[in-house]
Design an enzyme around this catalytic site. Structure first.
Site, PDB file in Angstrom:
ATOM      1  N   SER A 279       8.680   2.061  -7.237  1.00 14.69           N
ATOM      2  CA  SER A 279       7.889   1.018  -6.634  1.00 14.69           C
ATOM      3  C   SER A 279       7.041   1.679  -5.424  1.00 14.69           C
ATOM      4  O   SER A 279       5.824   1.367  -5.090  1.00 14.69           O
ATOM      5  CB  SER A 279       8.486  -0.031  -5.964  1.00 14.69           C
ATOM      6  N   ASP A 530      10.843  -5.837   5.173  1.00 17.27           N
ATOM      7  CA  ASP A 530      11.151  -4.681   4.048  1.00 17.27           C
ATOM      8  C   ASP A 530      10.495  -3.673   4.688  1.00 17.27           C
ATOM      9  O   ASP A 530       9.135  -3.476   5.081  1.00 17.27           O
ATOM     10  CB  ASP A 530      10.233  -5.160   3.029  1.00 17.27           C
ATOM     11  N   HIS A 533       8.432  -0.508   1.691  1.00 21.39           N
ATOM     12  CA  HIS A 533       6.876  -0.450   1.001  1.00 21.39           C
ATOM     13  C   HIS A 533       5.955  -0.584   2.331  1.00 21.39           C
ATOM     14  O   HIS A 533       6.318  -0.871   3.585  1.00 21.39           O
ATOM     15  CB  HIS A 533       6.969  -1.631   0.121  1.00 21.39           C
TER      16      HIS A 533
END
Length: 562
Positions: A279, A530, A533
């Site tokens: 990702s 998060d 990312h």
């Protein structure tokens, strides 16, 4: 047959004859002898009858032929005049002018007018010849009048290009000059796009500092890239400060070339650029899509997700016939997490010598960008399939130390690259490790919660930084990559410089399980932040500038220069 015009006296002989005969019959019936007056009257009537019959025979004579012969010279002159007019028109048309010509059209029949215009005759049959001549003369005069009174019509001739003359020569010279100027501009534009970016070989692009730059950063704006997903649109998702977008990486000994989307697209013309990995590589792929799409008009670009069995996302630049693709393979080799939509499995198992299933999708790609890192951090040891394959339903595994398993997987990958990639066609990159920021004590923020509420990079370091990066995996990559014999692999060393960017993560301004965080979830960063990312625009744009510098600084193939 045209109807003959009758004299006003045409019916008189018959009436008189009837009257005379009626008088004679009446006289006989009465038994009276005919008187001299009656005889004279009868003779007069009979003479009148004969006279009128002569007149009728004269008028029945076909004077029309004579009239036509009389008009023939005039019609011949008219035809010659018309032919001359058309010749003049053709001459003018060749010079590119539009001419309107009046063409005289003769009446259908002049003969009928000749017969209708008979002159009154004098009494006596001896004058028949004179009457005939007079009639012919009258018909000629009538025809002359008819010519003057003929109908007129305008004819518009089409413009005809061509011809000669000084004006035409100047026009052609101007056109040739304009064509040469246009060709020169096109050649200059192509030459500019075929430029080679200058990056000194002795310069280490990865050693430097972050510089706040409101003028040159970011390269694009969040709202201008329609292809960004909600996972990375931090401003749209509620983040209030945008300073994370305005930090530019400045190498110590040189300058990092500023990204030029048109130049990169020219490099990608008729080619494929593919990001392969997890990702974080998808995060970088989204950044690259936004960087190049900014110069492509609407309708000339498309993005298709979950193609190729669901493993690929493909951005297509129509006019360049170029693609920027992402292929999901979080471990590069086969694993039980290869489903791009459903991969959140509790026990991640890899098949460390099996790569062909993924690798067959990489063949023929012009630029390959690989990564694998974040999915290795869940456990200290990696589960490796003991025997068999996932397709066969095998589930038995052994646990192997993370660095050992990582290095073994990279060996499998490197062997495939060296055997299957043509270095004359394909350029290969391997991305360094993208760090996370979950220990705020590492940068001196005692009492902080992960990366939440961070707005500035780490600066003024006096001690070594330890944000939790597994440098053992970094060392494994540095050890394996030089072992490739045929294919050079460019290592993009983003790890250390990215460790400084604690401010650039999506934090609580993102998705969780496909849904935006609620206000209540955003208020609980310990659970929901998060710190893996990155927001876009943001740090991955700099990673792509490193790729750009490498691609744009390489020499053009000889075939492409021609």
């Amino acid at each position: 047959m045209q109807q003959r015009r009758k004299s006003v006296f045409a019916s008189a002989p018959f009436a008189m004859k009837q009257a005379a005969l009626g008088a004679g019959v009446a006289a006989r019936k009465n038994g009276a002898p005919l008187s001299l007056a009656a005889v004279v009257f009868a003779l007069f009537v009979f003479a009148t009858f004969l006279y009128n019959e002569d007149i009728k025979s004269i008028t029945d004579f076909q004077f029309s032929a004579g009239a036509i012969r009389a008009k023939a010279p005039d019609l011949h002159l008219l035809q010659e005049a018309e032919a001359a007019a058309h010749a003049a028109v053709n001459t003018l048309a060749k010079r590119g002018e539009e001419v309107i010509v009046r063409v005289l059209q003769a009446p259908p029949s002049a003969a009928s007018d000749a017969s209708a215009g008979a002159l009154p005759l004098q009494s006596g049959s001896a004058n028949a010849t004179g009457a005939t001549a007079a009639a012919a003369k009258a018909n000629a005069a009538s025809a002359a009048v008819d010519v003057v009174q003929e109908k007129e019509r305008d004819v518009t001739l089409p413009t005809v290009t061509g011809g000669g003359g000084a004006d035409e020569a100047r026009r052609r010279a101007d056109e040739e000059a304009a064509e040469k100027a246009s060709a020169a501009e096109a050649a200059a534009a192509t030459a500019a796009l075929r430029a080679v970016v200058s990056v000194p070989e002795t310069c280490d692009l990865y050693r430097g500092n972050w510089v706040y730059d409101e003028v040159n950063a970011p390269v694009y704006k969040e709202g201008e890239c329609e292809f960004l997903t909600e996972q990375v649109t931090c401003m749209r998702n509620g983040r209030r400060d945008d300073s994370y977008q305005k930090w530019r990486w400045q190498p110590t000994d040189c300058d990092l070339p500023r990204f030029d989307a048109r130049l990169l697209l020219e490099r990608l013309r008729n080619k494929r650029l593919m990001f392969v990995g997890d990702s974080l590589n998808r995060n970088q792929w989204e950044s690259m899509v936004c960087l190049v799409q900014s110069v492509i008009p609407k309708g000339k670009k498309t993005l298709t997700k979950f193609v190729n069995g669901g493993s690929s996302n493909v951005f297509y630049a129509h006019e360049y016939n170029a693609t920027v693709e992402f292929y999901w393979a979080p471990f590069l080799v086969e694993s039980n997490s290869d489903n791009p939509k459903v991969h959140s499995v509790p026990d991640r198992v890899i098949q460390w010598h099996a790569i062909a299933k993924h690798a067959r999708n990489w063949v023929g790609v012009d630029y390959l960008v690989f990564n694998t890192y974040i999915w290795w951090l869940n456990t200290l040891d990696m589960k490796v399939l003991r025997k068999g394959s996932f397709d066969q339903g095998s589930t038995e595994y052994v646990e192997v130390d993370r660095p050992v398993a990582y290095k073994e997987v990279l060996k499998t990958w490197a062997k495939w690259v060296d055997r299957n990639i043509d270095p004359n066609k394909t350029t290969v990159f391997f991305m360094g490790m993208s760090p996370n920021h979950i220990t705020p004590e590492a940068w001196g923020n005692q009492g902080g919660i992960k990366c939440a509420m961070e707005t500035l990079p780490i600066t003024n370091r006096s001690t070594s930084l330890d944000v939790g990066t597994d440098w053992r995996l970094y060392a494994g990559a540095q050890e394996v990559l030089p072992t490739l014999r045929r294919v050079p692999v460019h290592f993009v060393d983003i790890t250390a410089l990215s460790e400084l960017r604690k401010d650039a993560h999506t934090s609580v301004h993102t998705l969780r399980q496909g849904k935006l965080l609620t206000p209540e979830q955003q208020a609980d960063p310990k659970t929901y932040a998060d710190c893996i990312h990155w927001c876009l625009p943001g740090l991955p744009d700099t990673w792509n500038q490193f790729l750009y510098a490498r691609i744009a600084s390489s020499p053009w193939p000889a075939a492409a220069k021609q």
